[in-house]
Design an enzyme around this catalytic site. Structure first.
Site, mmCIF file in Angstrom:
data_model
loop_
_atom_site.group_PDB
_atom_site.id
_atom_site.type_symbol
_atom_site.label_atom_id
_atom_site.label_comp_id
_atom_site.label_asym_id
_atom_site.label_seq_id
_atom_site.Cartn_x
_atom_site.Cartn_y
_atom_site.Cartn_z
ATOM 1 N N ASP A 217 64.675 -41.327 -75.761
ATOM 2 C CA ASP A 217 64.452 -42.153 -76.940
ATOM 3 C C ASP A 217 64.970 -41.396 -78.166
ATOM 4 O O ASP A 217 64.689 -40.203 -78.335
ATOM 5 C CB ASP A 217 62.961 -42.460 -77.083
ATOM 6 N N ASN A 225 67.504 -46.602 -89.576
ATOM 7 C CA ASN A 225 67.724 -48.005 -89.924
ATOM 8 C C ASN A 225 67.246 -48.312 -91.337
ATOM 9 O O ASN A 225 67.918 -49.002 -92.100
ATOM 10 C CB ASN A 225 67.001 -48.915 -88.926
ATOM 11 N N HIS A 230 71.169 -51.220 -90.565
ATOM 12 C CA HIS A 230 71.269 -51.438 -89.122
ATOM 13 C C HIS A 230 72.671 -51.167 -88.583
ATOM 14 O O HIS A 230 72.824 -50.796 -87.420
ATOM 15 C CB HIS A 230 70.842 -52.866 -88.779
ATOM 16 N N ASP A 234 73.346 -48.907 -85.448
ATOM 17 C CA ASP A 234 74.110 -49.322 -84.267
ATOM 18 C C ASP A 234 75.136 -48.258 -83.885
ATOM 19 O O ASP A 234 75.358 -47.983 -82.702
ATOM 20 C CB ASP A 234 74.816 -50.651 -84.532
ATOM 21 N N GLU A 259 66.038 -48.326 -79.001
ATOM 22 C CA GLU A 259 66.656 -46.996 -79.041
ATOM 23 C C GLU A 259 66.355 -46.196 -77.782
ATOM 24 O O GLU A 259 66.465 -44.972 -77.770
ATOM 25 C CB GLU A 259 66.194 -46.227 -80.280
#
Length: 341
Positions: A217, A225, A230, A234, A259
């Protein structure tokens, strides 16, 4: 018409053809149906490659990512009847329903064709039997020749219909295979998704292979973010995906959701799998990322992971649950570390 005017018309036609080809390629790349809304959106992108819309599309689709329905809406476009599909987008069922409908029509078309051929054969048999009776009664063979010619024409027509239907079936099969692959692939990172992982785990476990499962993770991803947006988040996810894939060749690397990533190690014991995963963690943590737009430092990005070895015949849920608990222990232990057991 003057030569200059004719040359100008040819140039305009060539440019129009080029624009049409570019728009068709754009729609095909992002799997957008050629309805007016999608055509207009693609036309705006293609005809103003340096404009704000084209730049936004380039940022969102960096690394081969397809536009999602949400992206098109956010950029001011409209969603057509069969829009582009994110794995979680609402238009994916519509695409699947379309393929199902096409398949059903294909099957019905084959069924109708077989029925027509059977009916033609039965009619030919009856007529041929009647002609044979007439010949025995002294009639000529003209009727038999006529019937045979008619039947040959029907057979040739049926063969042509069958060839066309076979071609359509081949194209539909390709679409179905493509849809099947998309259903098992994450559109953002290009990695296999959760469904593909579950299938791979079941297949390898049934084969009796030694399996180790890691759940990783990205640390403090929400902060990325919230602070940078975002689109930057990404890009971080794609960078992690690339790093894990490069560090774990010949093993299953997938995106589980959000994630969170999963790695299924084949034929490795726990220490060997841990060494490979640690190499990936160190590689990611050692990099210093910068924002492409401003060259401002993003800082380091790290991930935490939990790793466990599957017992022979153990169900996937139990193995995943154990790795997931180790992941959260690694988070509680300070992040940027791997816990294995």
């Amino acid at each position: 018409m003057s030569a200059r005017r004719q040359t100008r018309l040819v140039a305009v036609e060539d440019r129009s053809d080029h624009v049409f080809d570019c728009i068709r390629g754009f729609l095909k790349l992002h799997r957008l149906s050629p309805d007016p809304a999608h055509y207009a959106f693609a036309h705006r992108v293609i005809c103003d490659p340096n404009g704000a819309l084209a730049q936004s599309v380039a940022t969102l689709t960096e690394g081969g990512v397809r536009l999602t329905a949400r992206d098109i809406k956010a950029l001011g476009g409209e969603i057509g009847t069969f829009g582009v599909g994110d794995a979680a987008a609402a238009d994916e069922p519509a695409h699947a329903d379309t393929l199902v409908a096409q398949t059903q029509m294909q099957v019905e078309g084959f069924t109708d064709m077989v029925r027509r051929v059977r009916a033609d054969t039965e009619d030919f048999g009856r007529d041929l039997a009647a002609s044979a009776d007439a010949m025995r009664a002294g009639a000529g063979a003209d009727n038999v020749i006529l019937l045979t010619g008619l039947m040959l024409n029907r057979v040739q027509a049926a063969e042509a219909r069958l060839a066309a239907a076979t071609s359509e079936a081949d194209q539909l099969r390709e679409k179905l295979e493509e849809a099947r692959g998309d259903a098992r692939r994450d559109p953002l990172t290009g990695l296999p998704n959760r469904r593909a992982f579950e299938e791979a785990f079941a297949e390898r476990m049934q084969a009796g292979e030694t399996l180790c499962l890691a759940v990783v993770d990205v640390d403090r991803f929400k902060r990325v973010n919230d602070q940078f947006g975002h689109s930057v988040g990404d890009r971080v996810l794609r960078a992690i995906a690339d790093a894990l894939t490069a560090a774990c060749p010949d093993h299953f690397v997938g995106r589980y959701g959000g994630e969170e990533f999963i790695i299924l190690f084949y034929g490795l014991d726990l220490p060997a799998a841990r060494g490979m995963l640690e190499a990936a963690r160190i590689s990611v943590a050692s990099k210093r990322y910068r924002l492409r737009e401003s060259d401002a430092p993003l800082g380091s990005v790290t991930f935490s992971g939990g790793l466990t070895e599957a017992e022979p015949g153990e169900v996937q849920g139990a193995v995943f649950g154990r790795a997931d608990k180790l992941l959260y222990a690694a988070k509680d232990g300070g992040r940027n570390r791997i816990y294995a057991a």
